[in-house]
Write a protein that holds these residues in place. Structure first.
Motif, mmCIF file in Angstrom:
data_model
loop_
_atom_site.group_PDB
_atom_site.id
_atom_site.type_symbol
_atom_site.label_atom_id
_atom_site.label_comp_id
_atom_site.label_asym_id
_atom_site.label_seq_id
_atom_site.Cartn_x
_atom_site.Cartn_y
_atom_site.Cartn_z
ATOM 1 N N ALA A 69 3.520 36.081 -19.178
ATOM 2 C CA ALA A 69 3.221 35.383 -20.436
ATOM 3 C C ALA A 69 3.847 36.094 -21.628
ATOM 4 N N ALA A 70 4.979 36.752 -21.404
ATOM 5 C CA ALA A 70 5.675 37.453 -22.486
ATOM 6 C C ALA A 70 6.867 36.627 -22.946
ATOM 7 N N LEU A 71 7.362 36.939 -24.134
ATOM 8 C CA LEU A 71 8.537 36.274 -24.682
ATOM 9 C C LEU A 71 9.740 37.184 -24.499
ATOM 10 N N ALA A 72 10.709 36.747 -23.700
ATOM 11 C CA ALA A 72 11.867 37.596 -23.426
ATOM 12 C C ALA A 72 12.714 37.789 -24.680
ATOM 13 N N GLY A 73 12.907 36.712 -25.453
ATOM 14 C CA GLY A 73 13.672 36.829 -26.685
ATOM 15 C C GLY A 73 15.166 36.968 -26.449
ATOM 16 N N ASN A 74 15.902 37.082 -27.538
ATOM 17 C CA ASN A 74 17.348 37.213 -27.485
ATOM 18 C C ASN A 74 17.732 38.635 -27.089
ATOM 19 N N TYR A 75 18.496 38.749 -26.004
ATOM 20 C CA TYR A 75 18.823 40.077 -25.488
ATOM 21 C C TYR A 75 19.588 40.913 -26.503
ATOM 22 N N GLU A 76 20.482 40.293 -27.255
ATOM 23 C CA GLU A 76 21.275 41.061 -28.225
ATOM 24 C C GLU A 76 20.382 41.700 -29.289
#
Length: 464
Positions: free
Chosen positions: A262-269
């Motif tokens: 249930a986490a937000l991975a988000g933008n890797y950069e």
């Protein structure tokens, strides 16, 4: 370290709520783990039993006559709010909720998770839920519910692991144990209802048993966690190195992250930039993370990025140079006067430029001579030694020579792919003597890169 985290990592007493002797069950493995290994007091709690494995069982944590620092909860998710209310009433300091069935399964689980937090009132700190908890090789605290026959535990050592995934933590600890890499502490925080990697980092920064912290992270749960994580990483990297493997880099894997914890991975950069700003060392897989950590835990930091390569194989030497320079380090040609000194005592067919190729005629004494001659100079900052024990002139005694030259204060890593008995003895002696060994040149080069990168972070070396 906050009080809650002190009791999490170093409790004096542990209550297992949901204790059982049932073979193959989560509670059964944890119960046996703690009864056989934990050096503090253990209390078993389960209303269905009066006795288990020769130990008294309490119907509730409230019946335990002594103080309880840590509660390990292994009961079905719907029962956890009631269990938590009893922990609050008992004065339990921190709880590890192993149970799954919370926010990772959807809205109903999220509501249940919120209820547990409301019941805890901040009076009981919470690790989890949906986690495998703590492994502390120093005091025998082990809530990892995979049996020893399926997951070996690593020996006590200077590396600590923080992992968002329990299965990943278990797999990498088993891998580390089979390679004799010392991981003294490991924590899986699961859904991080309360305790997150931010607090765990701060706790491990002040832990005297830990020299390097490895983090496996999938995503952050709340928007402001990135700022908090950046702040604490900046503080910690002034004290000790942090090695990070960030999963969930692609769009597809980001979706998998959300369904997992249930986490937000988000933008890797964005993550990558944050890690760079924080002074963390990023790697591309967890195996490399532990291998790199092994070097950071044992080697001095270099003053520059120049690498001496010593080899008994010209072909392997060429590959070593490729790998070293690919990661941004340099293999400088040695000055002529130093080459002349080397040439006087080495066979005429040996190459002395760097890489120094001793060829198939290499002996322990040749390696010792090169190390004693070149390491005291200011022409190189680090050493990569390639040594194959198949050659007739090579013996495990070389390990003693390599360990001796640590006195020059320059980092040394050793590569070798031989698998015969002498090679195993050679590598074991080096590891015991504080010199990391690698069976992949790429990994050895990454270890040197990490040492240089952290030296730059600490202001001990200039960026190139």
């Amino acid at each position: 370290m906050s009080v809650g985290l002190d009791y999490l990592l170093n409790p004096r007493s542990v209550a297992i709520i949901g204790a059982t002797a049932r073979e193959g069950s989560v509670g059964g493995v944890i119960t046996r783990n703690l009864l056989t290994k934990f050096r503090g007091r253990i209390y078993l709690v389960n209303p269905s039993y009066n006795e288990l494995l020769g130990h008294r069982v309490y119907r509730s944590v409230l019946e335990i006559p002594d103080e309880v620092d840590l509660a390990v909860i292994v009961t079905p998710a719907p029962t956890v709010p009631k269990v938590m209310s009893e922990c609050v009433a008992k004065g339990v300091r921190v709880a590890v909720i192993i149970s799954g069935g919370f926010s990772e399964v959807g809205e109903d689980g999220t509501r249940l998770e919120r209820e547990v937090k409301e019941v805890a009132q901040g009076r009981v700190r919470i690790l989890g839920p949906n986690c495998i908890g703590i492994y502390n090789a120093f005091n025998g605290l082990d809530t990892f519910f995979i049996p020893q026959v399926r997951m070996e535990r690593p020996r006590p050592g200077p590396i600590a692991l923080i992992s968002q995934s329990g299965a990943v933590a278990a797999a990498i600890l088993d891998w580390a144990a089979r390679r004799s890499i010392g991981v003294g502490l490991a924590v899986n925080y699961g859904n991080k209802l309360d305790i997150s990697e931010v607090e765990l980092l701060g706790a491990l920064a002040s832990n005297e048993n830990v020299r390097v912290i490895v983090i496996y992270i999938e995503g952050l749960k709340y928007a402001d966690e990135g700022r908090k994580l950046l702040e604490v990483m900046r503080q910690v990297t002034r004290i000790k190195p942090i090695v990070v493997y960030k999963a969930g880099r692609s769009k597809s894997s980001s979706r998998a992250v959300k369904s997992h914890t249930a986490a937000l991975a988000g933008n890797y950069e964005i993550y990558r930039a944050m890690l760079r700003q924080a002074g963390a060392i990023e790697v591309n897989n967890l195996m490399d993370a532990l291998e790199v950590a092994k070097a950071l835990a044992t080697q001095p930091l270099p003053r520059g990025n120049r690498v001496l390569v010593i080899t008994d194989s010209g072909g392997a030497g060429v590959q070593a140079v490729d790998n070293v320079e690919t990661v941004g380090l340099v293999v400088p040609e040695l000055p002529q006067d130093l080459r002349n000194t080397l040439a006087k005592s080495l066979p005429p067919f040996a190459s002395t430029a760097n890489p120094i190729d001793l060829t198939g005629s290499a002996t322990d004494a040749m390696y010792k001579f090169v190390l004693d001659t070149v390491l005291p100079t200011d022409h190189i900052d680090m050493v990569l030694i390639l040594a194959q024990m198949q050659l007739p002139g090579m013996t495990p005694k070389l390990a003693d020579y390599i360990i001796e030259v640590r006195r020059f204060g320059k980092p040394i890593v050793v590569y070798g792919i031989s698998a015969n008995e002498e090679a195993r003895t050679f590598k074991a002696r080096l590891e015991e003597g504080g010199v990391p060994t690698y069976d992949r040149l790429e990994t050895a080069a990454n270890a040197l890169r990490a040492l240089y990168e952290y030296a730059v972070i600490r202001g001990l070396a200039r960026p190139h």
